[in-house]
Design a protein around this motif. Structure first.
Motif, PDB file in Angstrom:
ATOM      1  N   PRO A 124     144.485 -48.764 -74.857  1.00 10.88           N
ATOM      2  CA  PRO A 124     144.956 -47.508 -75.444  1.00 10.88           C
ATOM      3  C   PRO A 124     144.007 -47.050 -76.557  1.00 10.88           C
ATOM      4  O   PRO A 124     143.504 -47.877 -77.320  1.00 10.88           O
ATOM      5  N   VAL A 125     143.734 -45.748 -76.615  1.00  6.35           N
ATOM      6  CA  VAL A 125     142.866 -45.207 -77.665  1.00  6.35           C
ATOM      7  C   VAL A 125     143.492 -43.933 -78.231  1.00  6.35           C
ATOM      8  O   VAL A 125     144.397 -43.358 -77.643  1.00  6.35           O
ATOM      9  N   ASN A 126     142.996 -43.526 -79.372  1.00  6.17           N
ATOM     10  CA  ASN A 126     143.391 -42.263 -79.993  1.00  6.17           C
ATOM     11  C   ASN A 126     142.115 -41.479 -80.247  1.00  6.17           C
ATOM     12  O   ASN A 126     141.228 -41.948 -80.966  1.00  6.17           O
ATOM     13  N   VAL A 127     141.975 -40.322 -79.612  1.00  9.83           N
ATOM     14  CA  VAL A 127     140.756 -39.523 -79.761  1.00  9.83           C
ATOM     15  C   VAL A 127     141.088 -38.132 -80.282  1.00  9.83           C
ATOM     16  O   VAL A 127     142.226 -37.676 -80.182  1.00  9.83           O
ATOM     17  N   ALA A 135     131.699 -36.369 -76.365  1.00  7.17           N
ATOM     18  CA  ALA A 135     131.543 -37.308 -75.250  1.00  7.17           C
ATOM     19  C   ALA A 135     131.137 -36.601 -73.960  1.00  7.17           C
ATOM     20  O   ALA A 135     130.420 -37.183 -73.137  1.00  7.17           O
ATOM     21  N   LEU A 136     131.566 -35.341 -73.788  1.00  7.16           N
ATOM     22  CA  LEU A 136     131.463 -34.707 -72.465  1.00  7.16           C
ATOM     23  C   LEU A 136     130.500 -33.525 -72.363  1.00  7.16           C
ATOM     24  O   LEU A 136     130.132 -33.133 -71.254  1.00  7.16           O
ATOM     25  N   ALA A 137     130.076 -32.949 -73.478  1.00  7.96           N
ATOM     26  CA  ALA A 137     129.191 -31.790 -73.419  1.00  7.96           C
ATOM     27  C   ALA A 137     127.775 -32.198 -73.031  1.00  7.96           C
ATOM     28  O   ALA A 137     127.288 -33.259 -73.413  1.00  7.96           O
ATOM     29  N   LYS A 138     127.108 -31.324 -72.279  1.00  4.07           N
ATOM     30  CA  LYS A 138     125.732 -31.603 -71.852  1.00  4.07           C
ATOM     31  C   LYS A 138     124.779 -31.642 -73.053  1.00  4.07           C
ATOM     32  O   LYS A 138     123.920 -32.526 -73.163  1.00  4.07           O
ATOM     33  N   PRO A 151     120.048 -32.807 -76.126  1.00  6.94           N
ATOM     34  CA  PRO A 151     120.712 -33.412 -74.971  1.00  6.94           C
ATOM     35  C   PRO A 151     121.623 -34.543 -75.441  1.00  6.94           C
ATOM     36  O   PRO A 151     121.255 -35.296 -76.355  1.00  6.94           O
ATOM     37  N   ASN A 152     122.807 -34.632 -74.856  1.00  3.13           N
ATOM     38  CA  ASN A 152     123.812 -35.592 -75.323  1.00  3.13           C
ATOM     39  C   ASN A 152     123.263 -37.019 -75.371  1.00  3.13           C
ATOM     40  O   ASN A 152     122.907 -37.589 -74.338  1.00  3.13           O
ATOM     41  N   PRO A 153     123.203 -37.628 -76.579  1.00  3.55           N
ATOM     42  CA  PRO A 153     122.646 -38.970 -76.709  1.00  3.55           C
ATOM     43  C   PRO A 153     123.684 -40.086 -76.628  1.00  3.55           C
ATOM     44  O   PRO A 153     123.339 -41.270 -76.622  1.00  3.55           O
ATOM     45  N   TYR A 154     124.979 -39.710 -76.587  1.00  5.88           N
ATOM     46  CA  TYR A 154     126.032 -40.717 -76.703  1.00  5.88           C
ATOM     47  C   TYR A 154     126.273 -41.439 -75.373  1.00  5.88           C
ATOM     48  O   TYR A 154     126.600 -40.815 -74.365  1.00  5.88           O
ATOM     49  N   LYS A 155     126.123 -42.740 -75.395  1.00  5.60           N
ATOM     50  CA  LYS A 155     126.298 -43.557 -74.183  1.00  5.60           C
ATOM     51  C   LYS A 155     127.680 -44.214 -74.143  1.00  5.60           C
ATOM     52  O   LYS A 155     128.284 -44.358 -73.087  1.00  5.60           O
ATOM     53  N   THR A 156     128.160 -44.661 -75.316  1.00  3.75           N
ATOM     54  CA  THR A 156     129.474 -45.311 -75.397  1.00  3.75           C
ATOM     55  C   THR A 156     130.368 -44.534 -76.359  1.00  3.75           C
ATOM     56  O   THR A 156     129.890 -43.736 -77.175  1.00  3.75           O
ATOM     57  N   TRP A 157     131.668 -44.792 -76.288  1.00  6.01           N
ATOM     58  CA  TRP A 157     132.619 -44.149 -77.188  1.00  6.01           C
ATOM     59  C   TRP A 157     132.351 -44.575 -78.629  1.00  6.01           C
ATOM     60  O   TRP A 157     132.509 -43.777 -79.553  1.00  6.01           O
ATOM     61  N   LYS A 158     131.920 -45.808 -78.804  1.00  2.00           N
ATOM     62  CA  LYS A 158     131.629 -46.327 -80.147  1.00  2.00           C
ATOM     63  C   LYS A 158     130.463 -45.582 -80.803  1.00  2.00           C
ATOM     64  O   LYS A 158     130.390 -45.476 -82.027  1.00  2.00           O
ATOM     65  N   ASP A 159     129.556 -45.054 -79.992  1.00  2.00           N
ATOM     66  CA  ASP A 159     128.439 -44.268 -80.524  1.00  2.00           C
ATOM     67  C   ASP A 159     128.942 -43.025 -81.262  1.00  2.00           C
ATOM     68  O   ASP A 159     128.297 -42.530 -82.184  1.00  2.00           O
ATOM     69  N   ILE A 160     130.099 -42.532 -80.837  1.00  2.00           N
ATOM     70  CA  ILE A 160     130.675 -41.311 -81.423  1.00  2.00           C
ATOM     71  C   ILE A 160     131.515 -41.646 -82.649  1.00  2.00           C
ATOM     72  O   ILE A 160     131.459 -40.972 -83.669  1.00  2.00           O
ATOM     73  N   ASN A 161     132.311 -42.717 -82.512  1.00  2.00           N
ATOM     74  CA  ASN A 161     133.199 -43.145 -83.601  1.00  2.00           C
ATOM     75  C   ASN A 161     133.302 -44.666 -83.543  1.00  2.00           C
ATOM     76  O   ASN A 161     133.706 -45.221 -82.509  1.00  2.00           O
ATOM     77  N   ALA A 162     132.962 -45.322 -84.640  1.00  2.00           N
ATOM     78  CA  ALA A 162     132.947 -46.795 -84.681  1.00  2.00           C
ATOM     79  C   ALA A 162     134.310 -47.401 -84.380  1.00  2.00           C
ATOM     80  O   ALA A 162     134.404 -48.573 -83.987  1.00  2.00           O
ATOM     81  N   ALA A 163     135.384 -46.598 -84.535  1.00  2.00           N
ATOM     82  CA  ALA A 163     136.732 -47.109 -84.271  1.00  2.00           C
ATOM     83  C   ALA A 163     137.082 -47.111 -82.781  1.00  2.00           C
ATOM     84  O   ALA A 163     138.068 -47.722 -82.364  1.00  2.00           O
ATOM     85  N   LEU A 164     136.254 -46.443 -81.970  1.00  2.00           N
ATOM     86  CA  LEU A 164     136.504 -46.377 -80.528  1.00  2.00           C
ATOM     87  C   LEU A 164     135.814 -47.542 -79.812  1.00  2.00           C
ATOM     88  O   LEU A 164     134.894 -48.152 -80.363  1.00  2.00           O
TER      89      LEU A 164
END
Length: 346
Positions: A124-127, A135-138, A151-164
């Motif tokens: 379970p996550v809270n986003v 996470a989803l934009a080109k 260009p979107n550099p994020y590979k993992t959810w943690k890259d966006i937010n350390a809590a994910l």
């Protein structure tokens, strides 16, 4: 002789839309939204059992695809009704009119939440909507803080937010023809995008650039178009518990043994949170009726009466049991009146 043939052809062309043969189709033809499809199917089955008319035939084509078929013309070769998980666009109404479909009755059937879900075996996550956009934009705002897009550099959810979670971003979603995709883009992508002041300003100064920046989805495998088949998304989520899927709350509600909704900004998609307006990603559901076909295709008035009845759309109706969030009492009363009088939309 040629004059007579020409006159007959002209008379035939002029009569299309008002006097097409009743005997050539004795059932209601419905197309459109995959989200509205389960609700319409239940109503069609009830209608088929309770009346002398044949059970309507319903195709799940997506909202955009259904409206295109609906607007193609008047006559038995064209659908009578199209289901939609978004409101019809003004450009679509204009296309309808250009093809002779000039009186359309809009029926808002209730509300639905758009859920992001994962397999029951997933975490379970809270986003937030901002995190979903990132996470989803080109292309996304440069992580260095400058007002530029990269260009979107994020590979993992943690890259966006350390809590994910440190899991690869993989989201299965609907195609551009889907009303669910349209609503997700408007309610999630646009809203998340506007968290960045320079992009919010762009929405007022350059709408085309704003759409390109905020609504273009990734094509590198992080976002996967999974078609109009929500069952297929559920199967893929079960096979990959780290992945997420996008579909209507009603479908989530029917598959709670397999999938679980993600909290968005601290609120889980539930019947109560959508009805109260607390869940941030909810939208109305509709179907559209070709008034020219009412009284020509057998059972049209009776189908409308069944769908908009208290036992169907009411607070305790059988559609609420299947996940539809009913209209407030005042809105429902106004809708019933408009449908009974076949009042065309403006």
């Amino acid at each position: 002789m040629k004059k007579a043939a020409f006159a007959l052809a002209a008379l035939t062309a002029a009569s299309i839309g008002s006097a097409f043969a009743q005997a050539s189709r004795d059932y209601i033809s419905i197309v459109g939204s995959s989200t509205v499809y389960p609700f319409a199917t239940v109503v069609a089955e009830q209608f088929g059992k309770a009346t002398k008319f044949k059970t309507p035939k319903i195709e799940s084509t997506g909202s955009g695809g259904g409206i295109k078929l609906f607007c193609a013309g008047v006559g038995v070769q064209h659908p009578d009704i199209t289901n939609a998980s978004r409101a019809i666009k003004s450009t679509e109404v204009e296309q309808c009119a250009a093809n002779g479909v000039k009186e359309i009755v809009e029926v808002k059937i209730g509300y639905d939440g758009i859920s992001v879900a994962h397999a029951k075996t997933g975490n379970p996550v809270n986003v937030t909507r901002k995190e979903l956009y990132l996470a989803l934009a080109k292309d996304v705002p440069n992580p260095d803080g400058s007002e530029t897009m990269v260009p979107n550099p994020y590979k993992t959810w943690k890259d966006i937010n350390a809590a994910l979670p440190a899991t690869k971003i993989e989201v299965l979603g609907p195609p551009p023809t889907s009303g669910t995709r349209d609503a997700f883009v408007e309610l999630v992508m646009d809203t998340g995008c506007e968290e960045f002041p320079f992009l919010k300003a762009m929405a007022k100064t350059d709408k085309k650039a704003f759409k390109g920046a905020c609504q273009t989805m990734r094509e590198d495998g992080a976002f996967v178009e999974a078609g109009e088949n929500d069952n297929l998304i559920v199967q893929k989520l079960e096979a990959n518990p780290a992945a997420y899927g996008i579909f209507g709350f009603s479908f989530l509600d029917q598959n709670r043994d397999k999938v679980e909704g993600v909290s968005i900004e601290g609120v889980k998609p539930e019947f109560e949170t959508i009805a109260s307006g607390d869940y941030p990603v909810s939208r109305p559901l509709f179907f559209y009726v070709k008034k020219a076909h009412v009284g020509v295709i057998p059972g049209m008035k009776e189908y409308l009466a069944e769908f908009t009845s208290e036992k169907s759309m009411g607070q305790e109706g059988y559609l609420a049991e299947r996940g539809l969030i009913p209209l407030p009492a005042e809105e429902y009363a106004a809708l019933k009146n408009a449908v009974m009088n076949l009042t065309p939309m403006k």
